[in-house]
Each structure stands twice: as structure tokens, then as C-alpha cells.
Design a protein around this motif. Structure first.
Motif, mmCIF file in Angstrom:
data_model
loop_
_atom_site.group_PDB
_atom_site.id
_atom_site.type_symbol
_atom_site.label_atom_id
_atom_site.label_comp_id
_atom_site.label_asym_id
_atom_site.label_seq_id
_atom_site.Cartn_x
_atom_site.Cartn_y
_atom_site.Cartn_z
ATOM 1 N N PHE A 242 0.822 -1.293 0.014
ATOM 2 C CA PHE A 242 -0.029 -0.079 0.017
ATOM 3 C C PHE A 242 0.931 1.251 -0.030
ATOM 4 N N ALA A 243 1.857 1.284 0.880
ATOM 5 C CA ALA A 243 2.902 2.353 0.880
ATOM 6 C C ALA A 243 3.568 2.639 -0.268
ATOM 7 N N MET A 244 4.042 1.610 -1.015
ATOM 8 C CA MET A 244 4.630 1.720 -2.489
ATOM 9 C C MET A 244 3.770 2.091 -3.390
ATOM 10 N N ALA A 245 2.575 1.804 -3.523
ATOM 11 C CA ALA A 245 1.399 2.136 -4.298
ATOM 12 C C ALA A 245 1.185 3.696 -4.208
ATOM 13 N N GLU A 246 1.097 4.183 -3.045
ATOM 14 C CA GLU A 246 0.862 5.560 -2.722
ATOM 15 C C GLU A 246 1.919 6.569 -3.417
ATOM 16 N N LYS A 247 3.130 6.083 -3.132
ATOM 17 C CA LYS A 247 4.173 6.711 -3.587
ATOM 18 C C LYS A 247 4.205 6.939 -5.145
ATOM 19 N N VAL A 248 3.808 5.604 -5.929
ATOM 20 C CA VAL A 248 3.696 5.708 -7.120
ATOM 21 C C VAL A 248 2.690 6.606 -7.701
ATOM 22 N N LYS A 249 1.364 6.555 -7.168
ATOM 23 C CA LYS A 249 0.289 7.389 -7.414
ATOM 24 C C LYS A 249 0.541 8.804 -7.417
ATOM 25 N N ASN A 250 1.543 9.132 -6.608
ATOM 26 C CA ASN A 250 1.974 10.646 -6.506
ATOM 27 C C ASN A 250 2.803 10.848 -7.503
ATOM 28 N N ASP A 251 3.828 10.127 -7.847
ATOM 29 C CA ASP A 251 4.866 10.439 -8.911
ATOM 30 C C ASP A 251 4.429 10.188 -10.320
ATOM 31 N N PHE A 252 3.350 9.127 -10.590
ATOM 32 C CA PHE A 252 3.153 8.846 -11.720
ATOM 33 C C PHE A 252 1.618 8.990 -11.828
ATOM 34 N N LYS A 253 1.089 10.130 -12.056
ATOM 35 C CA LYS A 253 -0.561 10.417 -11.871
ATOM 36 C C LYS A 253 -1.372 9.544 -13.020
ATOM 37 N N ASP A 254 -0.606 9.444 -14.110
ATOM 38 C CA ASP A 254 -1.475 8.866 -15.058
ATOM 39 C C ASP A 254 -1.591 7.237 -14.840
ATOM 40 N N TYR A 255 -0.980 6.765 -13.896
ATOM 41 C CA TYR A 255 -0.986 5.251 -13.800
ATOM 42 C C TYR A 255 -2.329 4.873 -12.968
ATOM 43 N N ASP A 256 -2.889 3.638 -13.624
ATOM 44 C CA ASP A 256 -4.124 3.058 -12.630
ATOM 45 C C ASP A 256 -3.543 1.974 -11.639
ATOM 46 N N VAL A 257 -3.260 2.479 -10.543
ATOM 47 C CA VAL A 257 -2.680 1.423 -9.494
ATOM 48 C C VAL A 257 -3.570 0.788 -8.682
ATOM 49 N N ARG A 258 -3.068 -0.482 -8.488
ATOM 50 C CA ARG A 258 -3.996 -1.150 -7.538
ATOM 51 C C ARG A 258 -3.169 -2.064 -6.654
ATOM 52 N N VAL A 259 -3.606 -2.509 -5.577
ATOM 53 C CA VAL A 259 -3.015 -3.285 -4.685
ATOM 54 C C VAL A 259 -3.740 -4.460 -4.286
ATOM 55 N N SER A 260 -3.001 -5.584 -4.008
ATOM 56 C CA SER A 260 -3.523 -6.889 -3.791
ATOM 57 C C SER A 260 -2.676 -7.522 -2.832
ATOM 58 N N VAL A 261 -3.216 -7.869 -1.509
ATOM 59 C CA VAL A 261 -2.548 -8.587 -0.660
ATOM 60 C C VAL A 261 -3.023 -10.067 -0.482
ATOM 61 N N LEU A 262 -2.017 -10.743 -0.895
ATOM 62 C CA LEU A 262 -2.271 -12.280 -0.869
ATOM 63 C C LEU A 262 -2.856 -12.868 0.373
ATOM 64 N N GLY A 263 -2.080 -12.337 1.439
ATOM 65 C CA GLY A 263 -2.287 -12.874 2.989
ATOM 66 C C GLY A 263 -2.377 -14.313 3.088
ATOM 67 N N HIS A 264 -3.500 -14.742 4.158
ATOM 68 C CA HIS A 264 -3.513 -16.241 4.734
ATOM 69 C C HIS A 264 -3.632 -17.151 3.502
ATOM 70 N N LEU A 265 -4.012 -17.110 2.341
ATOM 71 C CA LEU A 265 -4.487 -18.038 1.361
ATOM 72 C C LEU A 265 -2.870 -18.608 1.097
ATOM 73 N N GLN A 266 -2.027 -18.178 1.190
ATOM 74 C CA GLN A 266 -0.556 -18.473 0.921
ATOM 75 C C GLN A 266 -0.176 -19.687 2.027
ATOM 76 N N ARG A 267 -0.653 -19.570 3.142
ATOM 77 C CA ARG A 267 -0.400 -20.766 4.115
ATOM 78 C C ARG A 267 -1.358 -22.021 3.892
ATOM 79 N N GLY A 268 -2.486 -21.947 2.918
ATOM 80 C CA GLY A 268 -3.329 -23.083 2.978
ATOM 81 C C GLY A 268 -3.116 -23.908 1.682
ATOM 82 N N GLY A 269 -3.910 -24.757 1.513
ATOM 83 C CA GLY A 269 -3.938 -25.688 0.386
ATOM 84 C C GLY A 269 -3.483 -27.029 0.576
ATOM 85 N N SER A 270 -3.521 -27.800 -0.357
ATOM 86 C CA SER A 270 -3.148 -29.086 -0.354
ATOM 87 C C SER A 270 -1.507 -29.014 -0.795
#
Ligand code: ATP
Length: 334
Positions: A242-270
Motif C-alpha cells: 500500500f505504501a509503495m502504491a501511494e508513492k507511485v500514484k503521487n509520482d506517476f499520476k497517469d497510472y491506474d494503480v491497484r494493490v492486492s495483498v495475498l495474505g493467509h491464502l498462501q499458508r493453506g491448500g494441499s
């Protein structure tokens, strides 16, 4: 020494097994490896529930070969895991020792990360019940082993997720910051970044993330790229996704910037095939180590071979990422 003589002379008759710290896919395969190897060698096994907490509460369950049927393919851990503050105190460890003695457990296999091994090292300096560790953490950040249980599965989970994010990023010309696990180690970020062709990879081991990011975005502008994926290891000192995305949004205003935090799904699964096979090997090796009178050591895999590493070294020494791969990622994202 002949095999049966060795077994007859072994001091170990009943072992305990527990999972501790963060869970990781493949822990069940390791538990199975421990239980089945013990049974094969004529040893009794007690499952210890919820990590070191189970030692303090005497939460022990007898395990047989059938106790670990049909679990090799399951994520999580059938023994449950926990973080246990009480085990950090001498009083807590004394309680644990007394309970192990009462239950006639004379060796313990600890499946966990470096905190769990620190607890095991301290316990083995105080008491005579040997502990042997198996590296179980998705972060792959333990010194003395090329591999930790759960890393391969987590990596493949991240790659699958990022491939999906790439589809939607390309459709909308978006820039995505994808945050992956690895608070102090960038293994998941680096390998998943290379595997998904990420435009930039931001990991704690490498300084100057900000500058690299700007250079990458400017280069991408020139090439008119239809999507940008930046993989960020969580807890980076320059800020998470989120912090990195904020910086980029400020410096490069034309970009459509999104964030995805994968979180705990990385711990699960077979668990992946690699995690199942390696966890089985490590479970077997840990019991063999106890039979061989080892204590305060971790079993690991280096260059495809089983190794024994003292807890002290595994915990104290830092495992670095391969810097050739960091360079490779930069070259391939031109
Ligand atoms: P992960 O890498 O997934 O976080 P970990 O094994 O490093 O796993 P921790 O929470 O650091 O997870 O440690 C697990 C448990 O080990 C702690 O809850 C505590 O019971 C024990 N432990 C950790 N450090 C110590 C210590 N210094 N002394 C005694 N016990 C400890």
C-alpha cells in the motif's frame, strides 16, 4: 553397528511430535513421516497438541500408524499449532519437562521455524530429553537447509494468484502491487516474481527499492507495457504494497494503480508433490536422528541430501537469497 543392535541399544522408546509457530502445508506429511518411521522402528509415539503449549498442558495423544492415514495430502496440521509465551520462561519449561517425564516421552520432534528451534535449544541446555527439529515454514528462511516445508506449495499458490492478477491487469492497463508473505525474507517474492515475469520485485534483502521502481516504470512507459506487476515482500522497511502504491500514484499520476495483498491464502491448500516428498524424508530423518542419540539439531536438505545442523547454527546464521537471481529478474524484465 548392525541395525537391530543399534535399535536395541537406543535410549529412545517413546517419542513426542509437535508442530509449532506458523502453520505450513506439508506439516501433516512430516507428522506422518515421523509416526510411520517410529512405528517401523518399534517406538511408541505421542502427538503433542498445539506446539509447546501442549507440553505445558500435558495435551498428549497416543498415535499409531492409522492415526496418520489419509493426511499426506492435507494442508494445516492435525496436531494444531500455537505460539506459547509460557515456554519462554524457566517455570514453563520446567512444567513441560515434568509432563514429558510423566508421560515417559524420551525424545521430541519439533516441526517449526527458528523461534521453535530457539525454544528447543534452550530446553536442551536445561534438560536431558533430546529435541530434533524439522524446518516447517513457508518463508524458506532457515539457515542450513535449502528447503523448508511449505515453501514450495506457498510459492505455487502465489504464482497461480499472480497469473490471474496479470490477466485483469492487462485487460485494464493497470499496475498491480502484489504483497506476498516473507516479513524478513524475500524468497517467496523473488521466486514468484521470476516465475510470473514480474516487472519489479521488492524484497528486504535489497536496498534502493524506490529507485529501482522508478527506473522500471520509466522503462515500461517507453515500451508502452499493457500491465505491470510489482511483487512486494510484506514488512519491507520502505513500506508494504500500500505504501509503495501511494508513492507511485503521487509520482506517476497517469497510472491506474491497484494493490492486492495475498495474505493467509498462501499458508493453506494441499501440499505440492515436492513438499510431500521432502516432508516425508525429513520426518523419517528426524526419528533416525533421535535413535542415533542426536539432540538440539535440525534435519535439513542440502543439495538433495539429508543434513544435520545444530539448532544454534540454524537459528543464528542468516540465509541469504541468491543474488544472481536478483540480477536475473532485473535482466528479464527489461
Ligand atoms: P514461524 O517461522 O512460522 O514464525 P517460529 O517457530 O519461528 O515459526 P515463533 O512464534 O517465533 O515461530 O516460535 C514458536 C514458539 O517457540 C514460541 O511461541 C515459543 O513457545 C517458542 N520460543 C520462541 N522463542 C523462544 C525462546 N527464546 N525461548 C523459549 N521458547 C521460545
Amino acid at each position: 553397528m548392525p541395525y537391530f543392535t543399534k535399535l536395541f541399544m537406543a535410549k529412545i522408546k517413546r517419542i513426542g511430535v509437535l508442530t509449532s509457530g506458523g502453520d505450513a502445508p506439508g506439516m501433516n506429511a512430516a507428522i506422518r513421516g515421523v509416526v510411520r518411521t517410529a512405528v517401523y522402528n518399534g517406538l511408541e509415539v505421542m502427538g503433542i497438541r498445539q506446539g509447546y503449549q501442549g507440553m505445558i498442558d500435558a495435551s498428549f495423544i497416543p498415535m499409531q500408524s492409522s492415526s496418520v492415514s489419509d493426511i499426506i495430502q492435507r494442508g494445516g496440521t492435525i496436531l494444531k499449532t500455537a505460539r506459547c509465551e509460557e515456554f519462554r520462561s524457566p517455570e514453563g519449561r520446567l512444567k513441560a519437562y515434568n509432563n514429558l517425564k510423566d508421560a515417559q516421552i524420551d525424545g521430541v520432534v519439533v516441526i517449526g521455524g527458528d523461534g521453535s528451534f530457539t525454544g528447543g535449544r534452550i530446553f536442551n541446555e536445561e534438560y536431558d530429553i533430546p529435541f530434533v527439529g524439522i524446518p516447517g515454514t513457508i518463508d524458506n528462511d532457515i539457515y542450513g537447509t535449502d528447503y523448508t516445508i511449505g515453501y514450495d506449495t506457498a510459492l505455487n499458490t502465489v504464482v497461480e494468484a499472480v497469473d490471474k492478477i496479470r490477466d485483469t491487469a492487462s485487460a485494464h492497463n493497470r499496475m498491480f502491487f502484489v504483497e506476498v508473505m516473507g516479513a524478513e525474507a524475500g524468497f517467496i517474492a523473488l521466486y514468484s516474481g521470476i516465475a510470473t515475469g514480474a516487472e519489479a520485485i521488492i524484497i528486504p534483502e535489497i536496498e534502493g527499492a524506490d529507485q529501482d521502481l522508478k527506473t522500471m516504470i520509466e522503462a515500461g512507459n517507453t515500451r508502452k507495457k499493457s500491465s505491470n506487476i510489482i511483487i512486494v515482500a510484506e514488512g519491507h522497511k520502505e513500506g508494504g504494497a500500500f505504501a509503495m502504491a501511494e508513492k507511485v500514484k503521487n509520482d506517476f499520476k497517469d497510472y491506474d494503480v491497484r494493490v492486492s495483498v495475498l495474505g493467509h491464502l498462501q499458508r493453506g491448500g494441499s501440499p505440492s508433490a515436492i513438499d510431500r516428498v521432502n516432508a516425508s524424508r525429513l520426518g523419517h530423518a528426524a526419528v533416525e536422528a533421535l535413535i542415533d542419540d542426536q539432540k538440539s539439531v535440525m534435519v535439513g536438505i542440502m543439495n538433495g541430501e539429508i543434513t544435520l545442523v545444530p539448532f544454534r547454527r540454524a537459528v543464528k546464521l542468516h540465509k541469504d537469497v541468491n543474488h544472481d537471481l536478483v540480477d536475473l529478474a532485473k535482466i528479464l524484465s527489461v
